[in-house]
Every structure is written in structure tokens, then in C-alpha cells.
Design a protein around this motif. Structure first.
Motif, short mmCIF file in Angstrom:
data_model
loop_
_atom_site.label_atom_id
_atom_site.label_comp_id
_atom_site.label_asym_id
_atom_site.label_seq_id
_atom_site.Cartn_x
_atom_site.Cartn_y
_atom_site.Cartn_z
N ALA A 98 18.61 -16.83 -26.28
CA ALA A 98 18.22 -15.86 -25.26
C ALA A 98 18.90 -14.54 -25.62
CB ALA A 98 18.64 -16.33 -23.88
N ILE A 99 18.11 -13.54 -25.95
CA ILE A 99 18.63 -12.22 -26.30
C ILE A 99 18.55 -11.35 -25.05
CG2 ILE A 99 18.41 -10.20 -27.77
CD1 ILE A 99 19.03 -12.75 -29.36
N THR A 100 19.69 -10.83 -24.62
CA THR A 100 19.71 -9.91 -23.48
C THR A 100 19.88 -8.51 -24.04
OG1 THR A 100 20.63 -11.60 -22.04
CG2 THR A 100 20.85 -9.31 -21.32
N PHE A 101 18.93 -7.65 -23.73
CA PHE A 101 18.92 -6.27 -24.19
C PHE A 101 19.50 -5.36 -23.12
CE2 PHE A 101 15.38 -8.44 -26.22
CZ PHE A 101 15.57 -8.12 -27.55
N ILE A 102 20.13 -4.29 -23.57
CA ILE A 102 20.70 -3.24 -22.72
C ILE A 102 21.79 -3.83 -21.83
CG2 ILE A 102 20.22 -1.25 -21.26
CD1 ILE A 102 17.25 -1.57 -22.12
N VAL A 103 22.81 -4.40 -22.46
CA VAL A 103 23.97 -4.94 -21.77
C VAL A 103 24.93 -3.76 -21.58
CG1 VAL A 103 25.90 -6.55 -21.89
CG2 VAL A 103 23.64 -7.22 -22.76
N GLY A 104 25.05 -3.30 -20.36
CA GLY A 104 25.86 -2.11 -20.08
C GLY A 104 25.04 -0.86 -20.30
N PRO A 105 25.63 0.28 -20.03
CA PRO A 105 24.87 1.54 -20.17
C PRO A 105 24.61 1.88 -21.64
CG PRO A 105 27.16 1.98 -19.60
CD PRO A 105 26.98 0.49 -19.55
N LYS A 106 23.50 2.59 -21.86
CA LYS A 106 23.22 3.13 -23.18
C LYS A 106 24.11 4.36 -23.38
CE LYS A 106 18.90 3.77 -22.23
NZ LYS A 106 17.52 4.21 -22.32
N ALA A 107 24.28 4.74 -24.63
CA ALA A 107 25.06 5.93 -24.97
C ALA A 107 24.33 6.67 -26.07
CB ALA A 107 26.47 5.53 -25.43
N GLY A 108 24.78 7.88 -26.38
CA GLY A 108 24.22 8.64 -27.49
C GLY A 108 23.88 10.06 -27.13
N THR A 109 23.35 10.77 -28.13
CA THR A 109 23.05 12.20 -27.97
C THR A 109 21.61 12.48 -27.61
OG1 THR A 109 22.57 12.42 -30.34
CG2 THR A 109 24.86 12.80 -29.64
N SER A 110 20.73 11.50 -27.73
CA SER A 110 19.32 11.68 -27.39
C SER A 110 19.12 11.68 -25.88
CB SER A 110 18.49 10.54 -27.99
OG SER A 110 17.17 10.55 -27.46
N MET A 111 18.12 12.43 -25.41
CA MET A 111 17.82 12.36 -23.98
C MET A 111 17.40 10.94 -23.60
SD MET A 111 14.21 14.25 -23.23
CE MET A 111 12.64 13.45 -23.52
N ALA A 112 16.92 10.15 -24.56
CA ALA A 112 16.53 8.77 -24.30
C ALA A 112 17.73 7.92 -23.88
CB ALA A 112 15.85 8.16 -25.51
N ALA A 113 18.92 8.30 -24.32
CA ALA A 113 20.12 7.53 -23.97
C ALA A 113 20.38 7.58 -22.47
CB ALA A 113 21.34 8.05 -24.73
N GLY A 114 19.96 8.66 -21.82
CA GLY A 114 20.16 8.80 -20.39
C GLY A 114 18.99 8.33 -19.55
N GLN A 115 17.89 7.95 -20.17
CA GLN A 115 16.74 7.48 -19.41
C GLN A 115 16.96 6.05 -18.96
OE1 GLN A 115 13.66 8.27 -22.34
NE2 GLN A 115 13.17 10.23 -21.38
N PRO A 116 16.59 5.75 -17.72
CA PRO A 116 16.83 4.39 -17.22
C PRO A 116 15.96 3.34 -17.93
CG PRO A 116 15.55 5.68 -15.64
CD PRO A 116 15.94 6.61 -16.76
N GLU A 117 16.59 2.22 -18.21
CA GLU A 117 15.89 1.04 -18.74
C GLU A 117 16.54 -0.16 -18.11
OE1 GLU A 117 14.55 0.50 -22.90
OE2 GLU A 117 15.74 2.30 -23.26
N GLN A 118 15.76 -1.16 -17.83
CA GLN A 118 16.26 -2.36 -17.19
C GLN A 118 16.76 -3.36 -18.22
OE1 GLN A 118 16.48 -2.81 -13.84
NE2 GLN A 118 15.87 -0.68 -13.76
N GLN A 119 17.91 -3.96 -17.93
CA GLN A 119 18.37 -5.08 -18.75
C GLN A 119 17.33 -6.18 -18.64
OE1 GLN A 119 22.53 -6.33 -18.53
NE2 GLN A 119 21.79 -8.37 -18.06
N HIS A 120 17.03 -6.82 -19.74
CA HIS A 120 16.08 -7.94 -19.72
C HIS A 120 16.42 -8.92 -20.83
CE1 HIS A 120 14.27 -5.30 -22.73
NE2 HIS A 120 13.64 -6.36 -23.19
N THR A 121 15.95 -10.15 -20.65
CA THR A 121 16.25 -11.23 -21.59
C THR A 121 14.95 -11.86 -22.07
OG1 THR A 121 18.32 -11.68 -20.42
CG2 THR A 121 17.48 -13.42 -21.85
N GLU A 122 14.88 -12.10 -23.38
CA GLU A 122 13.75 -12.78 -24.01
C GLU A 122 14.31 -13.87 -24.92
OE1 GLU A 122 10.66 -12.07 -23.32
OE2 GLU A 122 10.71 -10.01 -22.57
N THR A 123 13.57 -14.97 -25.07
CA THR A 123 14.02 -16.08 -25.92
C THR A 123 13.29 -16.04 -27.25
OG1 THR A 123 14.53 -17.41 -23.99
CG2 THR A 123 14.26 -18.58 -26.07
#
Length: 161
Positions: free
Chosen positions: A34-59
Motif C-alpha cells: 500500500a503506497i500512501t502519497f503526500i505524507v505530510g505537507p509538500k514543499a518546494g519552490t513551485s506554486m504547485a507545492a502550495g496547491q492542496p492535494e489529498q493524501q491517498h493510498t493505492e495498492t
């Protein structure tokens, strides 16, 4: 949102496994995880780093092998990437301490008006085995041009199911 497939990056990094001691087993990444994506906040210099995304899990199913001094693990089952530009299949290479993978793809940059702009990007993904059998993952993406130009960093986890 278009890059969430941390497993989702694909032009593969090739690394050589160091010679294993006679009693050590070669590295392996086999089975369902089970891979959980976006564990904790994103970081970085792109405006995409500040855009909301939901943590989600796929197997996903993984199959690994070692030949000629190179160990690889390939995703063999699971949902397709949400981003259709991510090269398939996704294969990771053991670098002596982590499973790594690099790929070039198009980042789906979400504009304020909710339209999408597709920009070239390069991602480097790393999954490091933990003592409890899970893997701690990270993905560093450089978006090379466009409104989302800059970096995005996110963490992931992989747990055996």
C-alpha cells in the motif's frame, strides 16, 4: 495534482548493487504494498507545492530480481497513473541502500481558473527500507518551465499488505 504517481516517474535510474557478502540475501521488493502519497505537507519552490492535494493510498504489486550485479523492482499490478504521461512500466533500481527511479514526464499544472497547463518535468524517487519492513519514500520533482516551474518535494510510504 498530475504528478502524484511517485511510483509514477519512469525513465529509470540505473545503479549497481554492491557485491553482497556470501551470507547476505540480495535486496528484494516483492509482493503487494500500500503506497500512501503526500505524507505530510509538500514543499518546494513551485506554486504547485502550495496547491492542496489529498493524501491517498493505492495498492501495487512489486516483483524484484538481481542479475549481473543490478537489482531492479518493477510494479506489476495496481492502478494506472493518474497522469497519462508517466512512462510505463515503472521500475526501481537498488543503489545499495534504497530503491531509486527517475523519469521525465509532463506535469499537470493546475491554474487558478482550474484549467490545466502541461509542463515538462523530471522526478527522482527514492524508497528506503525501514526496520519494520515498510519503506520510507520521497519524490523530488523539477518542473522545467511554465506557470508551475520550480521544485515540488513530497513524502510517501510503502507498507506490505
Amino acid at each position: 495534482m498530475g504528478t502524484v504517481v511517485g511510483l509514477s516517474a519512469a525513465a529509470l535510474a540505473i545503479a549497481v548493487c554492491p557485491p553482497a557478502p556470501a551470507t547476505a540475501e540480495p535486496p528484494s521488493w516483492n509482493g503487494q504494498y500500500a503506497i500512501t502519497f503526500i505524507v505530510g505537507p509538500k514543499a518546494g519552490t513551485s506554486m504547485a507545492a502550495g496547491q492542496p492535494e489529498q493524501q491517498h493510498t493505492e495498492t501495487y504489486g512489486f516483483q524484484s530480481s538481481c542479475a549481473g550485479g543490478t537489482c531492479t523492482a518493477t510494479i506489476t499490478s495496481g492502478p494506472p497513473p493518474s497522469n497519462p504521461t508517466v512512462p510505463q512500466p515503472v521500475t526501481f533500481t537498488w543503489d545499495g541502500s534504497s530503491w531509486t527511479q527517475a523519469s521525465d514526464f509532463q506535469w499537470e499544472c493546475r491554474m487558478p481558473d482550474e484549467t490545466a497547463q502541461w509542463n515538462p518535468a523530471h522526478a527522482q524517487v527514492r524508497y528506503t527500507p525501514q526496520a519494520d519492513g515498510s519503506l520510507a519514500g520521497s519524490m523530488h520533482t523539477e518542473i522545467l518551465s511554465g506557470a508551475c516551474q520550480g521544485s515540488v518535494d513530497m513524502n510517501m510510504t510503502a507498507e506490505r499488505t
